[in-house]
Write a protein that holds these residues in place. Structure first.
Motif, short mmCIF file in Angstrom:
data_model
loop_
_atom_site.label_atom_id
_atom_site.label_comp_id
_atom_site.label_asym_id
_atom_site.label_seq_id
_atom_site.Cartn_x
_atom_site.Cartn_y
_atom_site.Cartn_z
N SER A 83 -10.09 2.49 -13.51
CA SER A 83 -9.45 3.41 -12.58
C SER A 83 -7.97 3.05 -12.43
CB SER A 83 -10.13 3.35 -11.21
OG SER A 83 -9.41 4.11 -10.26
N ARG A 98 -5.42 4.56 -10.84
CA ARG A 98 -4.83 4.74 -9.51
C ARG A 98 -5.20 3.58 -8.58
NH1 ARG A 98 -5.65 10.47 -6.79
NH2 ARG A 98 -4.20 10.97 -8.49
N ARG A 99 -6.45 3.24 -8.50
CA ARG A 99 -6.89 2.18 -7.59
C ARG A 99 -6.29 0.83 -7.99
NH1 ARG A 99 -13.10 1.61 -7.62
NH2 ARG A 99 -12.61 0.79 -9.70
N ASN A 100 -6.26 0.53 -9.29
CA ASN A 100 -5.74 -0.76 -9.75
C ASN A 100 -4.23 -0.86 -9.58
OD1 ASN A 100 -8.02 -2.42 -11.04
ND2 ASN A 100 -8.36 -0.40 -11.93
N LEU A 112 0.83 -1.21 0.00
CA LEU A 112 0.00 0.00 0.00
C LEU A 112 0.87 1.26 0.00
CD1 LEU A 112 -2.82 1.30 0.22
CD2 LEU A 112 -2.60 1.10 2.71
N TYR A 123 -10.48 -7.50 -12.90
CA TYR A 123 -9.26 -6.82 -12.47
C TYR A 123 -8.06 -7.20 -13.33
CZ TYR A 123 -5.26 -5.41 -9.69
OH TYR A 123 -4.08 -4.85 -9.30
N ILE A 126 -2.44 0.68 -7.19
CA ILE A 126 -2.21 0.47 -5.76
C ILE A 126 -2.44 -0.99 -5.40
CG2 ILE A 126 -3.06 0.99 -3.44
CD1 ILE A 126 -3.65 3.83 -4.41
N LEU A 127 -3.53 -1.56 -5.89
CA LEU A 127 -3.84 -2.95 -5.58
C LEU A 127 -2.79 -3.89 -6.16
CD1 LEU A 127 -5.74 -4.97 -4.31
CD2 LEU A 127 -7.16 -4.90 -6.38
N THR A 164 1.26 6.56 -6.94
CA THR A 164 0.06 7.16 -7.53
C THR A 164 -0.29 8.53 -6.94
OG1 THR A 164 -1.37 5.98 -5.95
CG2 THR A 164 -0.91 4.90 -8.07
N ARG A 165 -0.06 8.69 -5.65
CA ARG A 165 -0.46 9.94 -4.99
C ARG A 165 0.63 11.00 -5.04
NH1 ARG A 165 -6.00 10.26 -3.84
NH2 ARG A 165 -6.73 8.18 -3.24
#
Length: 320
Positions: free
Chosen positions: A211, A213-215, A109, A186, A217-218, A116-117
């Motif tokens: 998305s 960013r979400r993918n 994480l 996914y 991170i995962l 990403t952030r």
């Protein structure tokens, strides 16, 4: 919709990695002929090969997930070492085993959020995490001086019908990864994001409602969790925590992924190719150990293989 997305952005992945199979067979035959048969062809050595290959296969699959989106995780080796150190703490197995996966997910994480952030380059982000986790592992190691839980040792050291337990566990992990990459929305998103980045159209996946960013991170969370699984395997084999057991594992995983035909710029790759690449690396290491090749020479050879494979990929991409 997601099936059409797969066809558009990952249609070239069907035969990826099959070229590594002849390489695996050729290496097997070569070692069979050059290394003393009494050493190489014994059941004990073949079982050792399986035991050596499974942690690398599992960690390489996690690396594959990240590479498919055009990323790279250099913290894999430190997560593996950290896992062994945590498992050697003087706590019940019911606490330690969930803890290593929660902590691994947290590390992933952090990697994903940094990338990403805060727009940190994946190499810098995961290299920083590598140093942080390795430092914590070395601090933790004197505390975790005991042996790992018996349940971990028994799970990876026994056999059923002559087949080592790591083979069964490895098959389960590979099937789960297959479902993730090829049987879920996914997985298709991973190919879409990587395909867009590799082609210079990073917003292409968003046009399909993906998305990024979400993918992403995962993907880093999944990679770290796979590294933790590999760490559990190694902890069961060495029976204790070792801050050095994951040393250069990131090199081995990236080389295995590249040998399997996965494009390091993202979007093109395969699970079966990665498994074959990891088997090639494990077989090569096994043969060099039997031939008493210096560990330093082995590291140099692995680095040369990675450089050669990436160079060939670049030439092919440029049409040379």
């Amino acid at each position: 919709m997601h099936r059409s997305l797969f066809n558009i952005l990952s249609g070239r992945n069907t035969r990826q990695g099959l070229w590594g199979l002849p390489l695996l067979v050729a290496l097997l035959i070569s070692l069979w002929l050059t290394v003393e048969t009494t050493q190489f062809a014994t059941a004990e050595n073949l079982f050792n090969l399986v035991a050596q290959a499974m942690p690398l296969i599992i960690a390489a699959i996690g690396q594959l997930v990240v590479v498919l989106i055009g990323g790279l995780d250099l913290s894999v080796g430190s997560v593996i070492s950290f896992t062994t150190a945590v498992l050697a703490l003087d706590q019940p197995a019911i606490v330690l085993i969930p803890a290593v996966f929660v902590l691994a997910a947290l590390i992933g994480l952090i990697n994903g959020l940094a990338i990403t952030r805060f727009n940190v380059h994946p190499i810098i982000a995961t290299l920083s995490t590598q140093y942080i986790v390795l430092g914590i592992t070395r601090i933790l190691r004197p505390v975790s001086g005991g042996t790992v839980p018996e349940i971990v040792i028994d799970a990876v050291s026994g056999s059923f019908l002559g087949i080592p337990y790591p083979v069964f566990w490895g098959i389960i992990v590979i099937l789960a990864a297959w479902k993730l990459l090829y049987g879920s929305r996914y997985g298709l998103h991973l190919f879409a994001i990587g395909g867009g980045i590799a082609s210079g159209a990073e917003s292409a996946a968003r046009n399909f409602g993906v998305s990024d960013r979400r993918n992403i991170i995962l993907a880093y969370v999944i990679c770290s969790c796979f590294a933790a699984v590999a760490g559990v395997f190694l902890a069961g084999r060495i029976v204790s925590g070792d801050p050095n057991v994951g040393l250069l594992f990131e090199l081995d995983t990236v080389t295995a992924v590249a040998l399997g035909g996965t494009q390091l710029s993202g979007g093109i790759g395969s699970l079966h190719g990665t498994v074959i690449g990891a088997l090639v690396m494990a077989l090569l290491a096994n043969g060099m150990n039997l031939a008493n090749v210096s560990p330093f020479v082995q590291t140099a050879i692995k680095g040369g293989i990675l450089l050669a494979v990436v160079g060939l990929q670049s030439r092919k991409k440029m049409g040379l």
